[in-house]
Structures are given as C-alpha cells and as structure tokens.
Design a protein around this motif. Structure first.
Motif, PDB file in Angstrom:
ATOM      1  N   ASP A  43       0.837  -1.205   0.000  1.00  0.00           N
ATOM      2  CA  ASP A  43       0.000   0.000   0.000  1.00  0.00           C
ATOM      3  C   ASP A  43       0.869   1.252   0.000  1.00  0.00           C
ATOM      4  OD1 ASP A  43      -2.270  -1.564   0.062  1.00  0.00           O
ATOM      5  OD2 ASP A  43      -2.596  -1.327   2.214  1.00  0.00           O
ATOM      6  N   ASN A  44       0.391   2.278  -0.668  1.00  0.00           N
ATOM      7  CA  ASN A  44       1.042   3.587  -0.764  1.00  0.00           C
ATOM      8  C   ASN A  44       2.389   3.548  -1.473  1.00  0.00           C
ATOM      9  OD1 ASN A  44      -1.059   5.013   0.603  1.00  0.00           O
ATOM     10  ND2 ASN A  44      -0.301   4.122   2.509  1.00  0.00           N
ATOM     11  N   THR A  45       2.605   2.531  -2.318  1.00  0.00           N
ATOM     12  CA  THR A  45       3.797   2.458  -3.158  1.00  0.00           C
ATOM     13  C   THR A  45       3.370   2.031  -4.562  1.00  0.00           C
ATOM     14  OG1 THR A  45       4.305   0.130  -2.736  1.00  0.00           O
ATOM     15  CG2 THR A  45       5.230   1.751  -1.193  1.00  0.00           C
ATOM     16  N   PHE A  46       4.287   2.218  -5.540  1.00  0.00           N
ATOM     17  CA  PHE A  46       3.999   1.812  -6.913  1.00  0.00           C
ATOM     18  C   PHE A  46       5.297   1.542  -7.665  1.00  0.00           C
ATOM     19  CE2 PHE A  46       5.009   6.213  -7.337  1.00  0.00           C
ATOM     20  CZ  PHE A  46       5.509   6.388  -8.620  1.00  0.00           C
ATOM     21  N   CYS A  79       4.533   6.690  -2.717  1.00  0.00           N
ATOM     22  CA  CYS A  79       3.748   7.723  -3.384  1.00  0.00           C
ATOM     23  C   CYS A  79       4.206   9.086  -2.866  1.00  0.00           C
ATOM     24  CB  CYS A  79       2.264   7.526  -3.091  1.00  0.00           C
ATOM     25  SG  CYS A  79       1.607   5.947  -3.692  1.00  0.00           S
ATOM     26  N   ALA A  80       4.406  10.018  -3.774  1.00  0.00           N
ATOM     27  CA  ALA A  80       4.884  11.349  -3.400  1.00  0.00           C
ATOM     28  C   ALA A  80       3.783  12.146  -2.702  1.00  0.00           C
ATOM     29  CB  ALA A  80       5.359  12.101  -4.636  1.00  0.00           C
ATOM     30  N   GLY A  99      -0.706   3.897  -6.522  1.00  0.00           N
ATOM     31  CA  GLY A  99      -0.647   2.518  -6.067  1.00  0.00           C
ATOM     32  C   GLY A  99      -0.422   1.566  -7.220  1.00  0.00           C
ATOM     33  N   VAL A 100       0.073   0.409  -6.941  1.00  0.00           N
ATOM     34  CA  VAL A 100       0.378  -0.681  -7.865  1.00  0.00           C
ATOM     35  C   VAL A 100       1.334  -0.211  -8.957  1.00  0.00           C
ATOM     36  CG1 VAL A 100      -0.526  -2.524  -9.308  1.00  0.00           C
ATOM     37  CG2 VAL A 100      -1.840  -1.754  -7.353  1.00  0.00           C
TER      38      VAL A 100
END
Length: 110
Positions: A70-73, A85-86, A98-99
C-alpha cells in the motif's frame, strides 16, 4: 575457455573474464541479479512486471514477484523497487497512487 564459453561457476556466481576455467575465478552475482544454474551463464536481473517487485532475489535465488505494498507503486517492468507515493503541496491530495501508477495531485475541495 571451451569454444568461447566460460565454464564451471556455481549457483549465484559468474565469471567476468574467461581466463582459466576454474571456480576460483567466479564472483558473486552483482546486487539485484541472480543465477540459479551451474555453468557459464551470466547473472540475470531480478525482473518483475509493473506493479510488482521481488525482495528476496539475489545470488542463486530468482525470488518471486509480489504486488507493491500500500502507498507504493512501480510504473515500469524490470528490476526496480516499488517507490513511495509522493506527497502533494498544501491544498492538494494525491489521487490514484498505487500498484503501477504514481497518481496525481488534485486540489482539495472546500
């Protein structure tokens, strides 16, 4: 060297130069690469599709790809990691991160 091919490196190791075909000349795979076979093959990148990464890839282990937390991609396929996520400037929020997408900043509604 046998017909231009280096031989003899164990799992998780490769030879940069093919001079004497012994395992003494074999070096560990560079970071974020692996080699799961015996022989002359070079270490391969730890590749995963967009939206996935591998935390346990390296040396003799190719690892398994898993979805970004979560909160990354991760926007591109390949050897990279998922990134956070920035944040957005004051008065804006991040939408759609996300994703495989970093999303975008949208204005907050009052």
């Amino acid at each position: 060297e046998v017909e231009g091919i280096c031989v003899g490196c164990p799992l998780g190791k490769q030879r940069d130069l093919c001079t004497v075909p012994t395992t003494v000349d074999c070096a560990a795979c560079p970071s974020r690469t692996f080699k799961a076979t015996l022989g002359a093959e070079r270490c391969m990148p730890c590749n995963c599709p967009q939206g996935e990464h591998s935390l346990d890839c390296g040396g003799p282990n190719g690892g398994e790809c898993e979805a970004c937390p979560d909160n990354t991609f991760k926007a591109d396929g390949g050897p990279g990691f998922c990134v956070e996520c920035a944040s957005c400037s004051a008065g804006f929020y991040r939408d759609g991160c996300g994703v495989s997408s970093g999303g975008s900043c949208k204005p907050c509604l009052n």
